[in-house]
Design a protein around this motif. Structure first.
Motif, PDB file in Angstrom:
ATOM      1  N   ARG A  41      -2.982   6.068  29.910  1.00 19.18           N
ATOM      2  CA  ARG A  41      -3.472   4.692  29.843  1.00 19.18           C
ATOM      3  C   ARG A  41      -4.216   4.441  28.536  1.00 19.18           C
ATOM      4  NH1 ARG A  41      -8.296   2.694  33.653  1.00 19.18           N
ATOM      5  NH2 ARG A  41      -9.277   4.280  32.326  1.00 19.18           N
ATOM      6  N   THR A  42      -5.040   5.396  28.123  1.00 20.18           N
ATOM      7  CA  THR A  42      -5.759   5.238  26.856  1.00 20.18           C
ATOM      8  C   THR A  42      -4.792   5.158  25.685  1.00 20.18           C
ATOM      9  OG1 THR A  42      -7.628   6.471  27.783  1.00 20.18           O
ATOM     10  CG2 THR A  42      -7.543   6.237  25.401  1.00 20.18           C
TER      11      THR A  42
ATOM     12  N   ARG B 216      -3.048   1.754  25.798  1.00 21.19           N
ATOM     13  CA  ARG B 216      -3.953   0.696  25.353  1.00 21.19           C
ATOM     14  C   ARG B 216      -4.142   0.711  23.846  1.00 21.19           C
ATOM     15  NH1 ARG B 216      -9.008   0.584  29.697  1.00 21.19           N
ATOM     16  NH2 ARG B 216      -7.896  -0.494  31.393  1.00 21.19           N
TER      17      ARG B 216
ATOM     18  N   ARG C 225      -3.006  -2.241  21.385  1.00 21.59           N
ATOM     19  CA  ARG C 225      -3.985  -2.875  20.516  1.00 21.59           C
ATOM     20  C   ARG C 225      -3.497  -2.879  19.074  1.00 21.59           C
ATOM     21  NH1 ARG C 225      -7.748   0.106  21.831  1.00 21.59           N
ATOM     22  NH2 ARG C 225      -7.537   1.637  20.163  1.00 21.59           N
TER      23      ARG C 225
ATOM     24  N   SER D  42       3.239  -3.799  27.774  1.00 24.54           N
ATOM     25  CA  SER D  42       2.422  -4.466  28.795  1.00 24.54           C
ATOM     26  C   SER D  42       2.917  -4.134  30.187  1.00 24.54           C
ATOM     27  CB  SER D  42       2.434  -5.978  28.562  1.00 24.54           C
ATOM     28  OG  SER D  42       1.882  -6.310  27.303  1.00 24.54           O
TER      29      SER D  42
ATOM     30  N   LEU E  27       2.021  -0.483  30.846  1.00 28.08           N
ATOM     31  CA  LEU E  27       0.576  -0.351  31.055  1.00 28.08           C
ATOM     32  C   LEU E  27       0.166  -0.875  32.426  1.00 28.08           C
ATOM     33  CD1 LEU E  27      -2.176   0.432  29.907  1.00 28.08           C
ATOM     34  CD2 LEU E  27      -2.327  -1.847  28.878  1.00 28.08           C
TER      35      LEU E  27
ATOM     36  N   GLU F  57      -1.714   1.269  35.276  1.00 26.56           N
ATOM     37  CA  GLU F  57      -2.964   0.852  35.910  1.00 26.56           C
ATOM     38  C   GLU F  57      -2.854   0.889  37.435  1.00 26.56           C
ATOM     39  OE1 GLU F  57      -5.791   0.154  34.612  1.00 26.56           O
ATOM     40  OE2 GLU F  57      -5.472  -0.269  32.493  1.00 26.56           O
TER      41      GLU F  57
END
Length: 803
Positions: free
Chosen positions: A107-108, A111, A115, A266, A269, A273
């Protein structure tokens, strides 16, 4: 007597535990909380004990639980209730932790990648606005500023227009923009044009996790060397630099590709999540039970490390302190543990003799725990000596109330404690982190009784927020005094203060039904009368309290079979106390009974009589209270003086004579029922009450214990503070007339309430509490209580086993 009046009988016992069932037996004992284990391997380090590997494994699992707890805290999750204990704790916890690490890492990473793609897209969009302007035919594109302010460098550098323009684009932290601009200007003056603009949306800072608005920069330059300088400076300022295509078609293709990548990331991700939420749900349900189970497991192995093995190494031997009344429960727990482990051989407990002084066990509940804490603060009771706590349940709140007697203040204290008692099971009250609040909460029942007793003594003093209350009509009649006396108009005009004469018929109609007559609050000698009353009451109650403490010493002397102390200590102490201060109490009551209002003017002074008693003289101006008073007082002083050398030398001489006879030097015979201490504090036999003499004296010399303690009495704090607070605060609102008084009374009452709570309830209450504590420790407990013991600390999974 019960456990509350004297500590329970505790014995030393050995547990014989089969290796196969030792774990389950200790676990069953921990659930019941009956025994205190002794370390049989004091010289063996923690790293050389038998079960050190199991302890380390528990500590590794605790580290895993800490990681899971941090992940839950980061996700904003709250732990749920504990379900049934699951199996394979270590395997499941490590599997969940590994899965959680992988999902969190993915997840990190996702992200961070998302970004970067969004930042790159914003850079291209803003750069498109910069480089899409029409330029003159045959000339390179002319840069323009992306922000409202003018760029640092002049973009009209005509001497460089025939050269190829290159670009460096990226994002920078807003705090570093000014320094970044200055350094670019100093290093590359005349060879670049830098433009800056804030990003349209805030994004997360990967270093700190904060949401900030990044600044996009676009730098156009001439020359490869200038480009290398710009890239090095960008690296120094931790800028995120992105490739910037030269042609507009390439930029459009790149932006289209970024859009599709952002959409795909997206979706991925979002699925990550969801999967992470499922893993966290499993952790929320399982972690509380795992933590409790591992903590119990670690505690059990630490106890097993204190045991020793027999010669065959098939049986563990443990030594424990155990209450005698719980030996059957211990055997039942061992039987249950052996049954659960499937062992065919039962473990058992065996009581063994010892010469050591056992620990002290006094079982308490939520009501008696606060009073027992007051006693334990002085010192834990020696083994099986008289416990002052049950008597302090009554005497401590009452003595506090004598110094804090006020109906209003006591009612506020009572209501505050009653609220804590009614909501004592509330988690917000029990789990507060404020240490001062927890102190009040643990003593809620003590505060409740102190408030109730203060209300009672407040009615006796007839004070409610320092003002007298008229519950019953006053027993004094001013009208009768005016009708039957020589008061005239001229007399009344010249005398602002008038004296009521109780000898005039009808002026005084008898004592007030309960407490002090409210008319005394109007008298000019109100404080003198009240202080005299409280002084005499303090003397009487103080002597009774001290005498009760001396009487309780009888139970210690008899229980520890120290009957010589009855003659050499108790008897001279009572003679000294009663001959002097008991006689003073007698004089107070005798004067109250003998003299009335008719002959009060000739009543002698008790204080002068008491002084003359020690001087062996008489005062002709101070009439005697009864016939033969001087000889009686002389005899009492002589008895008190004669008791002093007995107190100082009686016990030491007796102990010396008992150990050695004067003629032969052989040991003297020991009386039946007594134990003779040997050298180095040892004693013959195997009785658990090994050094009864030493336990009772607390290790102090008999001379030090035999000295009579000085009489120290505490009076009620003067009510001047309450009266001053009322006069200077509340009275200002009442003396005003019409509506002004009502308006002024609102802030005045608020100030009065704040000062009442802050000064009278908190400060004066704490002062009265400390005085009551000193009176119990020094004047009461010191007469019979040594407090040289140590508590029995049972091995228990529940912290409040006996509370």
């Amino acid at each position: 007597m019960g456990s509350l009046f004297r500590s329970e009988e505790v014995c030393l016992a050995q547990l014989f535990l089969q290796s196969a069932s030792a774990y389950s037996c200790v676990s069953e004992l921990g659930e019941r909380g009956l025994l205190e284990f002794r370390d049989l391997n004091p010289k063996v380090s923690a790293f050389q004990r038998r079960f050190v590997g199991e302890v380390r494994r528990c500590e590794e699992m605790e580290k895993t639980f800490t990681f899971l707890q941090q992940e839950l805290r980061g996700a904003g999750r709250v732990l749920g209730p504990c379900p049934d204990n699951p199996l394979r704790v270590q395997e499941q916890s490590e599997q969940l932790a590994q899965e959680l690490r992988e999902v969190s890492c993915n997840r990190t990473s996702l992200r961070g990648r998302l970004r970067e793609l969004r930042q790159y897209l914003h850079v291209l969009r803003e750069g498109q606005r910069f480089t899409s302007l029409p330029a003159p035919l045959g000339s390179p594109p002319r840069p323009r500023a992306l922000s409202e302010r003018e760029p640092i460098l002049d973009p009209s550098l005509h001497q460089h227009l025939d050269r190829k323009i290159n670009f460096v684009a990226g994002v920078i932290h807003p705090w570093r923009v000014s320094a970044f601009e200055r350094l670019l200007w100093r290093a590359c003056r005349g060879y670049l044009v830098a433009s800056f603009v804030e990003m349209p949306e805030p994004m997360e800072d990967p270093a700190t996790g904060e949401s900030i608005t990044w600044v996009i920069f676009l730098i156009s330059y001439w020359g490869e060397q200038i480009g290398q300088k710009i890239r090095k400076i960008s690296d120094c300022f931790h800028c995120h630099v992105y490739p910037y295509p030269e042609s507009e078609a390439s930029r459009a293709d790149t932006m289209s590709g970024l859009h599709s990548q952002i959409q795909d990331l997206s979706v991925v991700l979002e699925e990550t999540e969801q999967y992470l939420a499922q893993v966290l749900d499993k952790v929320v349900l399982a972690l509380p039970t795992w933590r409790v189970q591992v903590q119990k497991m670690k505690a059990i192995y630490l106890v097993l490390n204190q045991c020793s093995f027999d010669v065959t190494e098939k049986c563990l031997i443990a030594e424990v302190w155990c209450p005698v009344r719980d030996l059957t429960q211990v055997q039942d727990a061992l039987r249950q543990g052996s049954y659960k482990s499937g062992s065919s051989v039962e473990c058992f407990v065996q009581r063994i003799p010892t010469s050591e002084s056992p620990p002290t066990l006094i079982r308490t509940n939520k009501f008696t725990a606060g009073f027992q804490s007051i006693v334990d603060a002085y010192g834990v009771a020696s083994y099986q000596e008289v416990n002052p706590a049950p008597y302090a349940i009554i005497t401590f709140p009452f003595i506090f109330a004598i110094m804090f007697g006020d109906v209003g203040h006591g009612l506020l204290m009572f209501l505050f404690a009653l609220w804590m008692v009614l909501y004592e099971n509330s988690p917000s009250l029990r789990q507060a982190s404020n240490e001062i609040w927890l102190t009040f909460f643990e003593g809620r029942y003590l505060i409740l009784l102190m408030g109730a007793f203060s209300i009672y003594t407040g009615f006796i003093y007839n004070e409610c927020f320092s003002k007298a209350t008229v519950i019953f009509p006053s027993a004094w009649s001013v009208a009768t005094m005016a009708n039957r006396s020589s008061w005239s108009s001229d007399y009344l005009a010249t005398h602002p203060s008038l004296t009521l004469d109780p000898n005039v018929t009808g002026v005084f109609q008898g004592p007030y039904p309960f407490g002090i007559d409210p008319i005394w609050s109007l008298a000019t000698n109100h404080l003198n009368f009240l202080n005299s009353f409280k002084m005499k009451m303090s003397v009487v109650l103080g002597i009774v309290h001290m005498g009760f403490g001396v009487l309780l010493g009888i139970f210690n002397h008899v229980h520890f079979q120290q009957r010589h102390r009855l003659v050499l200590e108790f008897l001279p102490e009572m003679v000294f106390l009663l001959a002097l201060f008991g006689y003073l109490v007698f004089l107070i009551f005798y004067k109250w009974v003998k003299f009335s209002a008719a002959d009060s003017m000739v009543a002698p002074s008790i204080l002068i009589h008491f002084i003359d008693m020690f001087l062996f003289t008489s005062n002709t101006t101070n009439l005697p209270l009864y016939r033969g008073q001087v000889p009686v007082q002389t005899v009492l002083v002589a008895l008190a003086l004669a008791s002093v050398p007995v107190l100082l030398l009686g016990t030491p001489l007796y102990l010396c004579c008992r150990r050695r006879t004067p003629r032969t030097g052989c040991p003297a015979p020991v009386a039946a029922g007594e134990q003779e201490p040997l050298l180095e504090g040892q004693e013959a036999g195997n009785s658990v009450n090994a050094t009864k003499e030493d336990v009772e004296s607390g290790g102090h010399s008999p001379d030090a214990e035999a000295k009579p303690h000085p009489l120290r009495l505490s009076l009620s704090p003067p009510p001047e503070l309450s009266e001053v607070l009322w006069t200077m605060v509340m009275r200002n609102g009442f003396v005003r007339l019409s509506y002004v008084g009502g308006v002024v009374l609102v802030p005045v009452f608020a100030a009065f309430a704040v000062l009442t709570v802050a000064i009278l309830l908190v400060m004066e209450g704490l002062s009265a509490f400390l005085h009551a504590l000193r009176l119990h420790w020094v004047e009461f407990q010191n007469k019979f209580y040594v407090g040289a013991g140590y508590k029995l600390c049972p091995f228990a999974f529940a912290p409040d086993t006996w509370e």
